[in-house]
Design a protein around this motif. Sequence first.
Motif, PDB file in Angstrom:
ATOM      1  N   PHE A 252       0.823  -1.210   0.000  1.00  0.00           N
ATOM      2  CA  PHE A 252       0.000   0.000   0.000  1.00  0.00           C
ATOM      3  C   PHE A 252       0.850   1.249   0.000  1.00  0.00           C
ATOM      4  O   PHE A 252       0.419   2.289  -0.517  1.00  0.00           O
ATOM      5  CB  PHE A 252      -1.002  -0.029   1.157  1.00  0.00           C
ATOM      6  N   LEU A 260       0.523   9.688  -5.387  1.00  0.00           N
ATOM      7  CA  LEU A 260       1.129  11.001  -5.149  1.00  0.00           C
ATOM      8  C   LEU A 260       1.878  11.472  -6.383  1.00  0.00           C
ATOM      9  O   LEU A 260       1.776  12.636  -6.788  1.00  0.00           O
ATOM     10  CB  LEU A 260       2.074  10.936  -3.942  1.00  0.00           C
TER      11      LEU A 260
ATOM     12  N   ILE B  82       0.650  15.308   0.936  1.00  0.00           N
ATOM     13  CA  ILE B  82       0.493  13.852   1.052  1.00  0.00           C
ATOM     14  C   ILE B  82      -0.958  13.483   1.336  1.00  0.00           C
ATOM     15  O   ILE B  82      -1.498  12.561   0.738  1.00  0.00           O
ATOM     16  CB  ILE B  82       1.424  13.302   2.159  1.00  0.00           C
ATOM     17  N   GLY B  85      -3.150  14.652  -1.779  1.00  0.00           N
ATOM     18  CA  GLY B  85      -2.781  14.125  -3.083  1.00  0.00           C
ATOM     19  C   GLY B  85      -3.037  12.649  -3.270  1.00  0.00           C
ATOM     20  O   GLY B  85      -2.902  12.149  -4.382  1.00  0.00           O
ATOM     21  N   SER B  86      -3.386  11.951  -2.201  1.00  0.00           N
ATOM     22  CA  SER B  86      -3.619  10.513  -2.360  1.00  0.00           C
ATOM     23  C   SER B  86      -5.044  10.185  -1.917  1.00  0.00           C
ATOM     24  O   SER B  86      -5.631  10.920  -1.131  1.00  0.00           O
ATOM     25  CB  SER B  86      -2.603   9.729  -1.543  1.00  0.00           C
ATOM     26  N   PRO B  87      -5.589   9.093  -2.423  1.00  0.00           N
ATOM     27  CA  PRO B  87      -6.969   8.756  -2.071  1.00  0.00           C
ATOM     28  C   PRO B  87      -7.099   8.385  -0.603  1.00  0.00           C
ATOM     29  O   PRO B  87      -6.250   7.679  -0.055  1.00  0.00           O
ATOM     30  CB  PRO B  87      -7.268   7.528  -2.930  1.00  0.00           C
ATOM     31  N   PHE B  89      -9.072   6.349   0.594  1.00  0.00           N
ATOM     32  CA  PHE B  89      -9.236   4.904   0.621  1.00  0.00           C
ATOM     33  C   PHE B  89      -7.897   4.189   0.826  1.00  0.00           C
ATOM     34  O   PHE B  89      -7.763   3.306   1.678  1.00  0.00           O
ATOM     35  CB  PHE B  89      -9.847   4.512  -0.718  1.00  0.00           C
ATOM     36  N   ILE B  90      -6.885   4.633   0.046  1.00  0.00           N
ATOM     37  CA  ILE B  90      -5.556   4.044   0.157  1.00  0.00           C
ATOM     38  C   ILE B  90      -4.936   4.416   1.490  1.00  0.00           C
ATOM     39  O   ILE B  90      -4.254   3.617   2.132  1.00  0.00           O
ATOM     40  CB  ILE B  90      -4.660   4.518  -0.997  1.00  0.00           C
ATOM     41  N   PHE B  93      -6.245   2.015   4.072  1.00  0.00           N
ATOM     42  CA  PHE B  93      -5.613   0.703   3.954  1.00  0.00           C
ATOM     43  C   PHE B  93      -4.197   0.739   4.507  1.00  0.00           C
ATOM     44  O   PHE B  93      -3.813  -0.102   5.321  1.00  0.00           O
ATOM     45  CB  PHE B  93      -5.558   0.271   2.484  1.00  0.00           C
ATOM     46  N   PHE B  94      -3.437   1.734   4.066  1.00  0.00           N
ATOM     47  CA  PHE B  94      -2.042   1.820   4.487  1.00  0.00           C
ATOM     48  C   PHE B  94      -1.947   1.958   5.994  1.00  0.00           C
ATOM     49  O   PHE B  94      -1.186   1.237   6.647  1.00  0.00           O
ATOM     50  CB  PHE B  94      -1.361   3.004   3.790  1.00  0.00           C
ATOM     51  N   PHE B  97      -2.721  -1.370   7.851  1.00  0.00           N
ATOM     52  CA  PHE B  97      -1.654  -2.373   7.821  1.00  0.00           C
ATOM     53  C   PHE B  97      -0.420  -1.889   8.571  1.00  0.00           C
ATOM     54  O   PHE B  97       0.304  -2.680   9.165  1.00  0.00           O
ATOM     55  CB  PHE B  97      -1.330  -2.765   6.383  1.00  0.00           C
ATOM     56  N   LEU B 190     -16.491   5.596   4.314  1.00  0.00           N
ATOM     57  CA  LEU B 190     -15.453   4.733   3.741  1.00  0.00           C
ATOM     58  C   LEU B 190     -14.807   3.821   4.777  1.00  0.00           C
ATOM     59  O   LEU B 190     -14.184   2.835   4.414  1.00  0.00           O
ATOM     60  CB  LEU B 190     -14.351   5.590   3.123  1.00  0.00           C
ATOM     61  N   PHE B 193     -15.092   0.105   4.729  1.00  0.00           N
ATOM     62  CA  PHE B 193     -14.865  -0.504   3.430  1.00  0.00           C
ATOM     63  C   PHE B 193     -13.408  -0.754   3.192  1.00  0.00           C
ATOM     64  O   PHE B 193     -13.005  -1.314   2.192  1.00  0.00           O
ATOM     65  CB  PHE B 193     -15.394   0.409   2.341  1.00  0.00           C
ATOM     66  N   ARG B 268     -12.981  11.818  -1.988  1.00  0.00           N
ATOM     67  CA  ARG B 268     -11.629  12.260  -1.650  1.00  0.00           C
ATOM     68  C   ARG B 268     -10.656  11.096  -1.597  1.00  0.00           C
ATOM     69  O   ARG B 268     -11.030   9.975  -1.573  1.00  0.00           O
ATOM     70  CB  ARG B 268     -11.569  13.016  -0.354  1.00  0.00           C
TER      71      ARG B 268
END
Lengths: 294, 268
Positions: A252, A260, B82, B85-87, B89-90, B93-94, B97, B190, B193, B268
């Motif tokens: 991930f 990014l 940061i 600029g990133s989803p 959702f990700i 997840f990140f 984990f 979210l 999910f 987003r």
Amino acid sequence: MFSFCTDPATLSDLPWMACYLTTGKHLNFYWAFGTVLLLLAITAPAALAFGFAGASAARSRFAPLSLVGKTYIAIVRGVPDIAFFLFFVIALDQGLEYLKHQWVCPDWDQAIRQGNDFIVCQAAKVPLGTSPQWVHKTYSFFVAAFTFAIVFGAFAANVLYGAMRAVPRSQLETAEAYGMSQRQTFRRIVVPQMWVYALPGLSNLWMVLIKSTPLLFLLGVEDIVYWARELGGSKTPRFTDYPHGDWRMWYFLVLLVFYLAFTRVSEVVLDRLMARLTLGQATTGGEAQRRAET
Amino acid sequence: MSCLQTVTDYGLRSLGYGERLLPRSDFTLCQQFTLIGSGLIWNVYFGVLALAAGFFLATALALGKGARARVIRKPSEWFIFIFRGSPLFIQFFFAYFLFLSLKSVHPVFDPFSSAWLGALVVLFFNTAAYSAEIFYGALKSIPRGDVEAADAYGMSGWPRFRRIIWPTMLRLAWPGYTNEAIFLFHATTLVFFSGFPAQQQKGDALYYARYFADQTFNPFVPYPILAGYFILLTLAIIGLFGLVNRHLNRHLPPEQRRKIRLRPNLIR
């Protein structure tokens, strides 16, 4: 992939990694990045087309058409998008099956909605239960792309509707003075000039579209999120030649960096495009450019 | 079973009180309304706490991005980039984990791998970044005259910030911030999910809506109910933020007050 990969257990770190990262499943993972890009390549123009149609309809003088356009813009706005995505995919699926059912099995006498079940005749399944795996995959991909296009079309319609109204009134009056008809004014004056007003909104939308691609995962497409979860989970030597612990965090992290980087590149490109479109426009940006040159 | 009975059974189901088993068959409208409404407690919980905590971090980040010193400006800019600029959702997840891996390092991280804290941290950082961008924009558009007047009165440093810059910044940013708040509440759907598991089926509104949609194969009832709840929630936020907006604008003549304009909410 490489010739030395026959017995991974004996390899040292670096060659092991090289072999590990080129297994068949990893190649699928890399292809999934291609799927994301393909989705963007299909969805962006489609959403723009939907948006243009919606905005033109909302501007129309014919009241019912204008109402249709405005409703389209309004519906997608109020609801959390993820709910819309989940809802729309099932609705589209059932809608297609229902229509095909009416067409293929006209003499079907049972009710389609039996309590909690949605039942159509076997021949009306979309895609057919007998069709090969790739048909199912392609179908779910296109349903996803269509859903994206509908949702983002509504957002784009909203942006374009505002942009069309932002074209200076005097421009339209000049066009009228030249004896252009409504349609000519729209085609020759409004559409070419609206882009500079629409671009900030559209570029924002593009960023959001990039960031919404992980939702593909929810729509049942085997995308990067699916593979990252699949590949990252801990593997025991019994099932694979490449046992490892729980590496999902690293997978991930890769996705995070991918997004990014993608956002950053888009930002730079869109800034350039904006500078180009502003050239010679009667906006503060255009004026600033003119001053800087002289 | 009467509707009142259903409400007492499932009203607090999302928190783990009441009936343990979710309804399996013969779904009634009342059950759907009750359970989805019960899940809404989580959405409100995530939204309110993340927003309240994010507000302060956002102010700090906005000031940091506007600072002259590179050592303060760069980290703030990166933080904002940061998370914007990133989803989301990700990010979820990140983070999940990451917390799972940290769990084996030290037991302090134990609670972080469950939604109530882990997802809250992510939402907190995320809304701080988005709000910071809004606040930064407002900070840049504070009228020069206001700051000059403060200087003329001999104010500087903390008093000037506290009495002139901060209130003006808030007043200018408030319409944008209202949209951000609405947006954040939508984003809370979210949570379940992405990675974070719903233990013992204690989920949020969307979790239950999807449960019903999956069980009945009929999306036309649970999702509109969910939408209805969210529209009510949005109206409540608009009402609340509108009051604050009136307070922030109370010194201005009516025609100069900034109105809150609703903008479409995007993913987003």
